[in-house]
Design a protein around this motif. Structure first.
Motif, PDB file in Angstrom:
ATOM      1  N   SER A  45     -52.481 -81.272  50.243  1.00  0.00           N
ATOM      2  CA  SER A  45     -51.214 -80.547  50.346  1.00  0.00           C
ATOM      3  C   SER A  45     -50.669 -80.100  48.985  1.00  0.00           C
ATOM      4  N   LEU A  46     -50.749 -80.973  47.981  1.00  0.00           N
ATOM      5  CA  LEU A  46     -50.270 -80.619  46.647  1.00  0.00           C
ATOM      6  C   LEU A  46     -51.057 -79.438  46.090  1.00  0.00           C
ATOM      7  N   PHE A  47     -52.373 -79.473  46.289  1.00  0.00           N
ATOM      8  CA  PHE A  47     -53.228 -78.414  45.761  1.00  0.00           C
ATOM      9  C   PHE A  47     -53.012 -77.098  46.507  1.00  0.00           C
ATOM     10  N   ILE A  48     -52.659 -77.191  47.777  1.00  0.00           N
ATOM     11  CA  ILE A  48     -52.353 -75.991  48.553  1.00  0.00           C
ATOM     12  C   ILE A  48     -51.104 -75.312  47.986  1.00  0.00           C
ATOM     13  N   THR A  49     -50.161 -76.119  47.519  1.00  0.00           N
ATOM     14  CA  THR A  49     -48.953 -75.569  46.885  1.00  0.00           C
ATOM     15  C   THR A  49     -49.279 -74.944  45.529  1.00  0.00           C
ATOM     16  N   LEU A  50     -50.052 -75.656  44.729  1.00  0.00           N
ATOM     17  CA  LEU A  50     -50.392 -75.170  43.388  1.00  0.00           C
ATOM     18  C   LEU A  50     -51.210 -73.887  43.416  1.00  0.00           C
ATOM     19  N   THR A  51     -52.036 -73.737  44.442  1.00  0.00           N
ATOM     20  CA  THR A  51     -52.952 -72.597  44.480  1.00  0.00           C
ATOM     21  C   THR A  51     -52.225 -71.267  44.586  1.00  0.00           C
ATOM     22  N   HIS A  52     -50.962 -71.288  45.074  1.00  0.00           N
ATOM     23  CA  HIS A  52     -50.198 -70.049  45.210  1.00  0.00           C
ATOM     24  C   HIS A  52     -49.840 -69.429  43.865  1.00  0.00           C
ATOM     25  N   ILE A 144     -54.948 -65.649  37.684  1.00  0.00           N
ATOM     26  CA  ILE A 144     -54.336 -66.620  36.778  1.00  0.00           C
ATOM     27  C   ILE A 144     -54.993 -66.584  35.403  1.00  0.00           C
ATOM     28  N   PHE A 145     -56.293 -66.355  35.349  1.00  0.00           N
ATOM     29  CA  PHE A 145     -56.956 -66.311  34.046  1.00  0.00           C
ATOM     30  C   PHE A 145     -56.671 -64.999  33.318  1.00  0.00           C
ATOM     31  N   ALA A 146     -56.495 -63.906  34.040  1.00  0.00           N
ATOM     32  CA  ALA A 146     -56.111 -62.653  33.381  1.00  0.00           C
ATOM     33  C   ALA A 146     -54.762 -62.829  32.708  1.00  0.00           C
ATOM     34  N   PHE A 147     -53.839 -63.473  33.407  1.00  0.00           N
ATOM     35  CA  PHE A 147     -52.514 -63.739  32.835  1.00  0.00           C
ATOM     36  C   PHE A 147     -52.610 -64.681  31.637  1.00  0.00           C
ATOM     37  N   ILE A 148     -53.372 -65.747  31.808  1.00  0.00           N
ATOM     38  CA  ILE A 148     -53.508 -66.736  30.728  1.00  0.00           C
ATOM     39  C   ILE A 148     -54.221 -66.152  29.519  1.00  0.00           C
ATOM     40  N   PHE A 149     -55.221 -65.295  29.748  1.00  0.00           N
ATOM     41  CA  PHE A 149     -55.912 -64.674  28.614  1.00  0.00           C
ATOM     42  C   PHE A 149     -54.978 -63.744  27.848  1.00  0.00           C
ATOM     43  N   CYS A 150     -54.059 -63.083  28.550  1.00  0.00           N
ATOM     44  CA  CYS A 150     -53.054 -62.259  27.868  1.00  0.00           C
ATOM     45  C   CYS A 150     -52.238 -63.127  26.921  1.00  0.00           C
ATOM     46  N   LEU A 151     -51.763 -64.265  27.419  1.00  0.00           N
ATOM     47  CA  LEU A 151     -50.998 -65.191  26.581  1.00  0.00           C
ATOM     48  C   LEU A 151     -51.871 -65.796  25.497  1.00  0.00           C
ATOM     49  N   PHE A 152     -53.136 -66.046  25.832  1.00  0.00           N
ATOM     50  CA  PHE A 152     -54.113 -66.606  24.898  1.00  0.00           C
ATOM     51  C   PHE A 152     -54.229 -65.722  23.654  1.00  0.00           C
ATOM     52  N   PHE A 153     -54.332 -64.405  23.875  1.00  0.00           N
ATOM     53  CA  PHE A 153     -54.465 -63.477  22.750  1.00  0.00           C
ATOM     54  C   PHE A 153     -53.153 -63.336  21.966  1.00  0.00           C
ATOM     55  N   ASN A 160     -55.263 -74.040  23.990  1.00  0.00           N
ATOM     56  CA  ASN A 160     -55.823 -75.175  24.732  1.00  0.00           C
ATOM     57  C   ASN A 160     -54.945 -75.545  25.926  1.00  0.00           C
ATOM     58  N   PHE A 161     -53.647 -75.539  25.723  1.00  0.00           N
ATOM     59  CA  PHE A 161     -52.710 -75.818  26.816  1.00  0.00           C
ATOM     60  C   PHE A 161     -52.807 -74.747  27.892  1.00  0.00           C
ATOM     61  N   LEU A 162     -52.891 -73.484  27.469  1.00  0.00           N
ATOM     62  CA  LEU A 162     -52.950 -72.372  28.416  1.00  0.00           C
ATOM     63  C   LEU A 162     -54.212 -72.432  29.278  1.00  0.00           C
ATOM     64  N   ILE A 163     -55.343 -72.681  28.631  1.00  0.00           N
ATOM     65  CA  ILE A 163     -56.606 -72.757  29.365  1.00  0.00           C
ATOM     66  C   ILE A 163     -56.606 -73.937  30.328  1.00  0.00           C
ATOM     67  N   ALA A 164     -56.056 -75.068  29.889  1.00  0.00           N
ATOM     68  CA  ALA A 164     -55.981 -76.245  30.756  1.00  0.00           C
ATOM     69  C   ALA A 164     -55.144 -75.946  31.999  1.00  0.00           C
ATOM     70  N   LEU A 165     -54.049 -75.240  31.814  1.00  0.00           N
ATOM     71  CA  LEU A 165     -53.179 -74.865  32.930  1.00  0.00           C
ATOM     72  C   LEU A 165     -53.913 -73.963  33.913  1.00  0.00           C
ATOM     73  N   ALA A 166     -54.645 -72.985  33.392  1.00  0.00           N
ATOM     74  CA  ALA A 166     -55.394 -72.068  34.247  1.00  0.00           C
ATOM     75  C   ALA A 166     -56.505 -72.793  35.006  1.00  0.00           C
ATOM     76  N   SER A 171     -58.937 -74.637  39.855  1.00  0.00           N
ATOM     77  CA  SER A 171     -59.683 -75.704  40.529  1.00  0.00           C
ATOM     78  C   SER A 171     -59.155 -75.979  41.935  1.00  0.00           C
ATOM     79  N   THR A 172     -57.891 -75.631  42.177  1.00  0.00           N
ATOM     80  CA  THR A 172     -57.337 -75.847  43.521  1.00  0.00           C
ATOM     81  C   THR A 172     -58.068 -75.012  44.564  1.00  0.00           C
ATOM     82  N   ARG A 173     -58.642 -73.899  44.138  1.00  0.00           N
ATOM     83  CA  ARG A 173     -59.372 -73.038  45.075  1.00  0.00           C
ATOM     84  C   ARG A 173     -60.607 -73.740  45.624  1.00  0.00           C
TER      85      ARG A 173
END
Length: 202
Positions: A45-52, A144-153, A160-166, A171-173
Protein backbone atom coordinates in the motif's frame (compact mmCIF):
# COMPACT_ATOMS: atom_id res chain seq x y z
CA UNK A 1 26.85 22.62 -27.77
CA UNK A 2 27.89 19.24 -26.42
CA UNK A 3 31.66 18.61 -26.55
CA UNK A 4 33.31 15.58 -28.14
CA UNK A 5 34.81 14.62 -24.77
CA UNK A 6 31.42 14.73 -23.07
CA UNK A 7 29.89 12.71 -25.92
CA UNK A 8 32.49 9.99 -25.38
CA UNK A 9 31.74 9.93 -21.66
CA UNK A 10 28.04 9.61 -22.39
CA UNK A 11 28.68 6.76 -24.84
CA UNK A 12 30.73 4.88 -22.24
CA UNK A 13 28.07 5.35 -19.57
CA UNK A 14 25.30 4.23 -21.89
CA UNK A 15 27.28 1.16 -23.02
CA UNK A 16 27.95 0.02 -19.44
CA UNK A 17 24.37 0.75 -18.48
CA UNK A 18 22.99 -1.23 -21.42
CA UNK A 19 25.20 -4.18 -20.58
CA UNK A 20 23.95 -4.17 -16.98
CA UNK A 21 20.35 -3.91 -18.18
CA UNK A 22 20.78 -6.88 -20.50
CA UNK A 23 22.23 -8.99 -17.70
CA UNK A 24 19.26 -8.14 -15.47
CA UNK A 25 16.82 -8.89 -18.31
CA UNK A 26 18.15 -12.40 -18.88
CA UNK A 27 19.02 -13.49 -15.35
CA UNK A 28 17.03 -11.55 -12.75
CA UNK A 29 13.89 -9.97 -14.20
CA UNK A 30 11.46 -12.84 -13.78
CA UNK A 31 12.71 -14.11 -10.43
CA UNK A 32 12.42 -10.62 -8.92
CA UNK A 33 8.95 -10.25 -10.41
CA UNK A 34 7.87 -13.58 -8.91
CA UNK A 35 9.12 -12.50 -5.50
CA UNK A 36 7.09 -9.29 -5.40
CA UNK A 37 4.08 -11.00 -6.98
CA UNK A 38 3.72 -13.04 -3.80
CA UNK A 39 3.57 -10.02 -1.48
CA UNK A 40 0.08 -9.07 -0.31
CA UNK A 41 -1.58 -5.77 -1.26
CA UNK A 42 -1.53 -4.39 2.30
CA UNK A 43 2.25 -4.56 2.38
CA UNK A 44 2.35 -2.84 -1.01
CA UNK A 45 0.00 0.00 0.00
CA UNK A 46 2.79 2.47 0.84
CA UNK A 47 4.51 1.78 -2.47
CA UNK A 48 1.24 2.20 -4.35
CA UNK A 49 1.04 5.70 -2.87
CA UNK A 50 4.66 6.55 -3.65
CA UNK A 51 4.42 5.36 -7.24
CA UNK A 52 2.05 8.22 -8.11
CA UNK A 53 4.95 10.66 -7.82
CA UNK A 54 6.09 9.32 -11.18
CA UNK A 55 2.92 10.63 -12.86
CA UNK A 56 3.81 13.27 -15.44
CA UNK A 57 0.85 15.50 -14.51
CA UNK A 58 2.54 16.31 -11.20
CA UNK A 59 5.31 17.97 -13.21
CA UNK A 60 3.60 19.21 -16.37
CA UNK A 61 0.97 21.32 -14.62
CA UNK A 62 3.26 23.13 -12.10
CA UNK A 63 5.94 23.84 -14.72
CA UNK A 64 3.43 25.38 -17.14
CA UNK A 65 1.70 27.36 -14.38
CA UNK A 66 5.04 28.78 -13.19
CA UNK A 67 6.20 29.63 -16.71
CA UNK A 68 2.83 31.08 -17.71
CA UNK A 69 2.52 33.11 -14.52
CA UNK A 70 5.91 34.73 -15.03
CA UNK A 71 5.16 35.48 -18.69
CA UNK A 72 1.72 36.91 -17.94
CA UNK A 73 3.08 39.32 -15.36
CA UNK A 74 5.99 40.01 -17.72
CA UNK A 75 8.45 40.18 -14.86
CA UNK A 76 11.85 41.43 -16.04
CA UNK A 77 13.66 40.20 -12.95
CA UNK A 78 16.52 37.90 -13.94
CA UNK A 79 15.74 35.46 -11.15
CA UNK A 80 12.15 35.03 -12.36
CA UNK A 81 13.43 34.71 -15.92
CA UNK A 82 15.73 31.90 -14.83
CA UNK A 83 12.88 30.15 -13.02
CA UNK A 84 10.77 30.41 -16.19
CA UNK A 85 13.60 28.87 -18.23
CA UNK A 86 13.99 26.03 -15.71
CA UNK A 87 10.24 25.39 -15.89
CA UNK A 88 10.45 25.03 -19.67
CA UNK A 89 13.52 22.83 -19.34
CA UNK A 90 11.61 20.49 -17.03
CA UNK A 91 8.49 20.57 -19.21
CA UNK A 92 10.23 19.72 -22.48
CA UNK A 93 12.52 17.11 -20.91
CA UNK A 94 9.54 15.23 -19.48
CA UNK A 95 7.50 15.75 -22.66
CA UNK A 96 10.20 14.43 -24.99
CA UNK A 97 11.16 11.49 -22.79
CA UNK A 98 7.47 10.65 -22.35
CA UNK A 99 6.86 10.64 -26.10
CA UNK A 100 9.89 8.42 -26.72
CA UNK A 101 8.81 6.06 -23.93
CA UNK A 102 5.24 5.77 -25.23
CA UNK A 103 6.35 5.13 -28.80
CA UNK A 104 8.79 2.48 -27.53
CA UNK A 105 6.05 0.80 -25.48
CA UNK A 106 3.79 0.46 -28.53
CA UNK A 107 6.57 -0.79 -30.79
CA UNK A 108 8.17 -3.28 -28.38
CA UNK A 109 5.00 -4.73 -26.83
CA UNK A 110 6.51 -6.36 -23.76
CA UNK A 111 3.98 -8.04 -21.41
CA UNK A 112 3.67 -6.57 -17.92
CA UNK A 113 4.47 -8.80 -14.92
CA UNK A 114 0.77 -9.50 -14.32
CA UNK A 115 0.54 -11.22 -17.71
CA UNK A 116 3.80 -13.05 -17.20
CA UNK A 117 2.83 -14.33 -13.75
CA UNK A 118 -0.60 -15.36 -15.03
CA UNK A 119 0.49 -17.35 -18.05
CA UNK A 120 4.30 -17.26 -18.25
CA UNK A 121 4.38 -15.02 -21.33
CA UNK A 122 7.90 -13.91 -22.23
CA UNK A 123 7.50 -13.17 -25.93
CA UNK A 124 7.10 -9.65 -27.29
CA UNK A 125 4.01 -8.58 -29.20
CA UNK A 126 5.20 -5.85 -31.54
CA UNK A 127 2.93 -2.87 -32.27
CA UNK A 128 0.50 -3.75 -29.49
CA UNK A 129 -1.86 -1.00 -28.24
CA UNK A 130 -3.05 -2.82 -25.12
CA UNK A 131 -1.57 -1.24 -21.96
CA UNK A 132 -0.96 -4.71 -20.52
CA UNK A 133 1.71 -5.09 -23.18
CA UNK A 134 3.37 -1.73 -22.49
CA UNK A 135 5.89 -2.82 -19.89
CA UNK A 136 9.09 -1.57 -21.54
CA UNK A 137 10.19 1.07 -20.78
CA UNK A 138 8.56 2.25 -17.55
CA UNK A 139 6.76 5.55 -18.15
CA UNK A 140 6.67 6.57 -14.49
CA UNK A 141 10.39 5.91 -14.23
CA UNK A 142 11.03 7.95 -17.36
CA UNK A 143 9.07 10.87 -15.90
CA UNK A 144 10.64 10.94 -12.44
CA UNK A 145 14.16 10.51 -13.79
CA UNK A 146 13.68 13.18 -16.47
CA UNK A 147 12.69 15.57 -13.69
CA UNK A 148 15.53 14.46 -11.43
CA UNK A 149 18.09 14.71 -14.23
CA UNK A 150 16.97 18.31 -14.82
CA UNK A 151 17.68 19.06 -11.16
CA UNK A 152 20.84 16.94 -11.36
CA UNK A 153 22.29 19.21 -14.05
CA UNK A 154 21.17 22.37 -12.24
CA UNK A 155 22.19 21.35 -8.72
CA UNK A 156 25.05 18.84 -9.03
CA UNK A 157 26.05 19.19 -5.37
CA UNK A 158 22.97 17.25 -4.26
CA UNK A 159 23.01 14.75 -7.11
CA UNK A 160 23.36 11.72 -4.82
CA UNK A 161 20.23 12.67 -2.88
CA UNK A 162 18.32 13.34 -6.10
CA UNK A 163 19.25 10.02 -7.67
CA UNK A 164 18.40 8.14 -4.47
CA UNK A 165 14.97 9.78 -4.44
CA UNK A 166 14.33 8.84 -8.07
CA UNK A 167 15.48 5.25 -7.46
CA UNK A 168 13.05 4.89 -4.54
CA UNK A 169 10.10 6.09 -6.62
CA UNK A 170 11.09 4.06 -9.68
CA UNK A 171 11.53 0.90 -7.60
CA UNK A 172 7.88 1.08 -6.55
CA UNK A 173 6.95 0.15 -10.12
CA UNK A 174 8.63 -3.22 -9.62
CA UNK A 175 7.32 -3.73 -6.09
CA UNK A 176 3.66 -3.17 -7.05
CA UNK A 177 4.02 -5.47 -10.04
CA UNK A 178 3.64 -2.89 -12.83
CA UNK A 179 7.10 -3.41 -14.34
CA UNK A 180 10.19 -5.58 -14.47
CA UNK A 181 13.55 -4.27 -13.28
CA UNK A 182 14.86 -3.97 -16.85
CA UNK A 183 11.84 -1.76 -17.65
CA UNK A 184 13.15 0.63 -15.01
CA UNK A 185 16.57 0.58 -16.64
CA UNK A 186 14.96 1.39 -19.98
CA UNK A 187 13.05 4.31 -18.48
CA UNK A 188 16.17 5.77 -16.90
CA UNK A 189 18.08 5.52 -20.18
CA UNK A 190 15.32 7.26 -22.14
CA UNK A 191 15.11 10.02 -19.52
CA UNK A 192 18.88 10.51 -19.46
CA UNK A 193 19.32 10.80 -23.22
CA UNK A 194 16.26 13.01 -23.73
CA UNK A 195 17.19 15.35 -20.88
CA UNK A 196 20.71 15.76 -22.24
CA UNK A 197 19.25 16.54 -25.67
CA UNK A 198 16.90 19.19 -24.25
CA UNK A 199 19.63 20.61 -22.00
CA UNK A 200 21.88 21.17 -25.00
CA UNK A 201 19.06 22.92 -26.87
CA UNK A 202 18.57 25.23 -23.90
Amino acid sequence: MISLLELRKIEKRVSVYLLLGIVIFFFFDYSISNFFYGINSQTKSLFITLTHFGDSLYFFIPSIIIWGGIKIFNNKNKIFGTIADISLFVFFSILLSGIVAQISKHIIGRPRPILYNASDIKALDLLNFDSKWHSFPSGHTTTIFAFIFCLFFLFPKIKNFLIALAVIIASTRVIIGAHFVSDIFGGVLVAYLCTIFVRNKF
